[in-house]
Design a protein around this motif. Structure first.
Motif, mmCIF file in Angstrom:
data_model
loop_
_atom_site.group_PDB
_atom_site.id
_atom_site.type_symbol
_atom_site.label_atom_id
_atom_site.label_comp_id
_atom_site.label_asym_id
_atom_site.label_seq_id
_atom_site.Cartn_x
_atom_site.Cartn_y
_atom_site.Cartn_z
ATOM 1 N N LEU A 63 48.050 -20.865 -2.398
ATOM 2 C CA LEU A 63 49.484 -21.362 -1.511
ATOM 3 C C LEU A 63 49.792 -19.835 -1.223
ATOM 4 O O LEU A 63 50.592 -20.474 0.351
ATOM 5 C CB LEU A 63 50.436 -20.770 -2.874
ATOM 6 C CG LEU A 63 50.708 -22.263 -3.452
ATOM 7 C CD1 LEU A 63 49.302 -22.902 -4.226
ATOM 8 C CD2 LEU A 63 51.870 -22.565 -3.765
ATOM 9 N N GLY A 64 49.681 -19.039 -0.652
ATOM 10 C CA GLY A 64 49.472 -18.442 -0.358
ATOM 11 C C GLY A 64 49.513 -17.748 1.489
ATOM 12 O O GLY A 64 49.771 -17.916 2.492
ATOM 13 N N GLY A 65 47.699 -18.469 1.366
ATOM 14 C CA GLY A 65 47.638 -19.032 2.486
ATOM 15 C C GLY A 65 47.645 -19.856 3.554
ATOM 16 O O GLY A 65 48.214 -19.854 4.816
ATOM 17 N N SER A 66 48.654 -21.451 2.809
ATOM 18 C CA SER A 66 49.289 -21.907 3.620
ATOM 19 C C SER A 66 50.161 -22.086 3.988
ATOM 20 O O SER A 66 50.848 -22.023 5.041
ATOM 21 C CB SER A 66 49.041 -23.442 2.077
ATOM 22 O OG SER A 66 50.025 -24.175 3.042
ATOM 23 N N ILE A 67 51.064 -21.032 3.261
ATOM 24 C CA ILE A 67 52.260 -20.365 3.756
ATOM 25 C C ILE A 67 52.298 -19.452 4.938
ATOM 26 O O ILE A 67 52.773 -19.802 6.179
ATOM 27 C CB ILE A 67 53.391 -19.221 2.581
ATOM 28 C CG1 ILE A 67 53.317 -20.743 1.797
ATOM 29 C CG2 ILE A 67 54.890 -19.475 2.925
ATOM 30 C CD1 ILE A 67 54.642 -21.764 2.079
ATOM 31 N N ALA A 68 51.551 -18.593 4.759
ATOM 32 C CA ALA A 68 51.344 -17.256 5.754
ATOM 33 C C ALA A 68 50.283 -18.180 7.103
ATOM 34 O O ALA A 68 50.519 -17.938 8.578
ATOM 35 C CB ALA A 68 50.125 -16.595 5.225
ATOM 36 N N PHE A 69 49.198 -19.460 6.955
ATOM 37 C CA PHE A 69 48.554 -20.072 8.254
ATOM 38 C C PHE A 69 49.490 -20.911 8.550
ATOM 39 O O PHE A 69 50.035 -20.653 9.783
ATOM 40 C CB PHE A 69 47.940 -20.527 7.625
ATOM 41 C CG PHE A 69 47.145 -21.635 8.579
ATOM 42 C CD1 PHE A 69 46.207 -20.637 9.379
ATOM 43 C CD2 PHE A 69 46.743 -22.967 8.807
ATOM 44 C CE1 PHE A 69 45.252 -21.113 10.640
ATOM 45 C CE2 PHE A 69 45.965 -23.359 9.532
ATOM 46 C CZ PHE A 69 45.386 -22.498 10.491
ATOM 47 N N ALA A 70 50.888 -21.484 8.192
ATOM 48 C CA ALA A 70 52.167 -21.769 8.949
ATOM 49 C C ALA A 70 51.622 -23.181 9.821
ATOM 50 O O ALA A 70 52.256 -23.279 10.432
ATOM 51 C CB ALA A 70 53.147 -21.319 9.138
ATOM 52 N N ASP A 71 50.832 -23.981 8.805
ATOM 53 C CA ASP A 71 50.950 -25.218 10.091
ATOM 54 C C ASP A 71 51.606 -26.123 9.987
ATOM 55 O O ASP A 71 52.620 -26.958 9.110
ATOM 56 C CB ASP A 71 49.759 -26.204 9.225
ATOM 57 C CG ASP A 71 49.023 -27.467 10.064
ATOM 58 O OD1 ASP A 71 49.639 -28.110 10.711
ATOM 59 O OD2 ASP A 71 47.574 -27.205 10.578
ATOM 60 N N PRO A 72 52.405 -26.759 11.413
ATOM 61 C CA PRO A 72 54.092 -27.569 11.240
ATOM 62 C C PRO A 72 53.804 -28.601 10.502
ATOM 63 O O PRO A 72 54.316 -29.234 10.451
ATOM 64 C CB PRO A 72 53.671 -27.594 12.910
ATOM 65 C CG PRO A 72 52.252 -27.894 13.108
ATOM 66 C CD PRO A 72 52.277 -26.928 12.318
ATOM 67 N N ALA A 103 52.166 -28.981 7.327
ATOM 68 C CA ALA A 103 51.521 -28.464 5.827
ATOM 69 C C ALA A 103 52.579 -29.030 5.184
ATOM 70 O O ALA A 103 53.784 -28.774 5.686
ATOM 71 C CB ALA A 103 50.946 -27.270 5.956
ATOM 72 N N GLU A 104 52.199 -29.634 3.447
ATOM 73 C CA GLU A 104 53.449 -29.692 3.165
ATOM 74 C C GLU A 104 54.460 -28.230 2.522
ATOM 75 O O GLU A 104 55.846 -28.430 2.247
ATOM 76 C CB GLU A 104 52.760 -31.026 1.639
ATOM 77 C CG GLU A 104 52.110 -32.036 1.877
ATOM 78 C CD GLU A 104 50.520 -31.840 2.725
ATOM 79 O OE1 GLU A 104 50.572 -30.778 3.137
ATOM 80 O OE2 GLU A 104 50.181 -32.832 2.904
ATOM 81 N N LEU A 105 53.509 -27.067 1.643
ATOM 82 C CA LEU A 105 54.248 -26.009 1.369
ATOM 83 C C LEU A 105 55.585 -25.658 1.733
ATOM 84 O O LEU A 105 56.300 -25.532 2.007
ATOM 85 C CB LEU A 105 53.219 -25.237 0.922
ATOM 86 C CG LEU A 105 52.112 -26.296 -0.676
ATOM 87 C CD1 LEU A 105 51.081 -24.781 -0.344
ATOM 88 C CD2 LEU A 105 53.168 -26.194 -1.301
ATOM 89 N N PRO A 106 55.255 -25.665 3.744
ATOM 90 C CA PRO A 106 56.056 -24.601 4.269
ATOM 91 C C PRO A 106 57.325 -25.598 4.118
ATOM 92 O O PRO A 106 58.322 -24.815 3.819
ATOM 93 C CB PRO A 106 55.244 -24.736 5.210
ATOM 94 C CG PRO A 106 53.939 -24.211 5.543
ATOM 95 C CD PRO A 106 53.626 -25.485 4.009
#
Ligand SMILES: Cc1cc2nc3c(=O)[nH]c(=O)nc-3n(C[C@H](O)[C@H](O)[C@H](O)COP(=O)(O)OP(=O)(O)OC[C@H]3O[C@@H](n4cnc5c(N)ncnc54)[C@H](O)[C@@H]3O)c2cc1C
Length: 279
Positions: A111-120, A122-125
């Motif tokens: 989850l941290g990687g997904s938020i830090a990567f911040a793909d526009p 992506a679901e989690l941001p």
């Protein structure tokens, strides 16, 4: 293609990871590697060192305390997907998880990687923005908390500094009157979304208040549709769709016109979910 040569170091503490980031200015943190290794293999990124954070303790827990849910940065997508705590206290995250990639990706991705990567796309941001959550980061000057609305700053750009490690995300736990909605349109299940919508609201019978709509795949960052939120709180779905003031750009997936149309379709689906009784 193969990645350019890089050094590898496994950090045993946050302090060590932060110090290594200071010593090696173009180093990258390695969490699940599901986005990072792909960018290395395509030579979109050529860091001199990967700093593996998987051996740092204290980043892999999930907790419900003081009315908030806290999820450690190293919690893997699959753990969140199967977590009873998340299903009960973070139903929006629970709904979003199965849409993230495929099982093999969810087994390693964090989850941290997904938020830090911040793909526009992506679901989690978008979920974190809809939940009005926050990110906890630790850097050379200590710990700080960044609100989701301030965290996502541009295309793959966040408020994290070059020596910051994202340690957790936090957001209000769902209560009895919380309603959530989630929908996305992708070419195949598991692909990044063409357009997606994460939403939450407070419900009193069929009446909604505190509506928060966070679209993704329609800009450089996830975006709140504030005028549509107000219209939906007034109970008028048609007005909410008409009030959508998103400004998507054409991309490889769809034209801006198609994305605008799809955003309206998703809003109608999610509005229905928001007015359904909580199970
Ligand atoms: C085929 C494929 C399909 C996918 N589909 C989707 C999808 O539909 N939806 C979706 O959301 N994602 C998708 N992903 C990406 C997946 O969710 C990744 O797991 C996620 O984006 C990154 O998490 P990670 O732990 O793998 O991070 P990594 O790949 O290890 O890191 C990604 C970036 O974040 C940085 N980083 C990682 N952790 C931290 C931290 N704690 N603090 C600071 N910086 C950090 C790294 O330095 C790197 O720059 C897909 C990936 C693949 C390969």
């Amino acid at each position: 293609m193969k990645p350019a040569p890089f050094a590898y170091k496994k950090a045993r503490s946050l302090e060590e990871a932060i110090a290594l980031l200071g010593e090696h200015k173009d180093a990258r943190l390695l969490a699940g590697g599901q986005s990072l290794i792909a960018t290395l293999n395509m030579r979109l990124s050529q860091p001199s060192m990967l700093i593996d954070i998987n051996g740092i303790s204290g980043l892999g827990g999930t907790a419900h305390k003081n009315g908030k849910v806290e999820i450690g940065a190293l919690v893997r997508h699959v753990q969140a997907e199967r977590s009873e705590l998340i299903a009960k206290h973070a139903p929006l995250i629970a709904r979003a998880m199965p849409h993230i990639g495929h099982p093999a990706i969810r087994n390693r991705g964090t989850l941290g990687g997904s938020i830090a990567f911040a793909d526009p796309a992506a679901e989690l941001p978008a979920c974190l923005l809809a939940l009005e959550g926050e990110v906890e980061a630790v850097g050379p000057s200590g710990k700080r908390t960044i609100r989701a609305q301030d965290f996502f700053q541009g295309l793959f750009e966040t408020a994290l500094g070059s020596q910051d490690v994202l340690t957790a995300i936090r957001f209000p736990a769902a209560t009895k009157d919380t309603r959530v909605g989630f929908a996305e349109l992708a070419r195949r299940h598991g692909d990044y979304a063409i357009v997606g919508l994460a939403a939450c609201a407070r419900a009193d019978g069929k009446r909604l208040s505190d509506v928060r709509l966070a679209f993704f795949g329609v800009g450089a960052t996830p975006v709140r549709a504030r005028r549509a939120e107000a219209a939906l709180a007034g109970g008028d779905v048609d007005a909410a769709v008409a009030a959508l003031d998103l400004v998507p750009q054409d991309d490889v997936q769809a034209t801006a016109k198609v994305k605008t149309h799809l955003a309206g379709v998703l809003l109608r689906r999610v509005a229905k979910q928001l007015t359904e009784e909580r199970a």
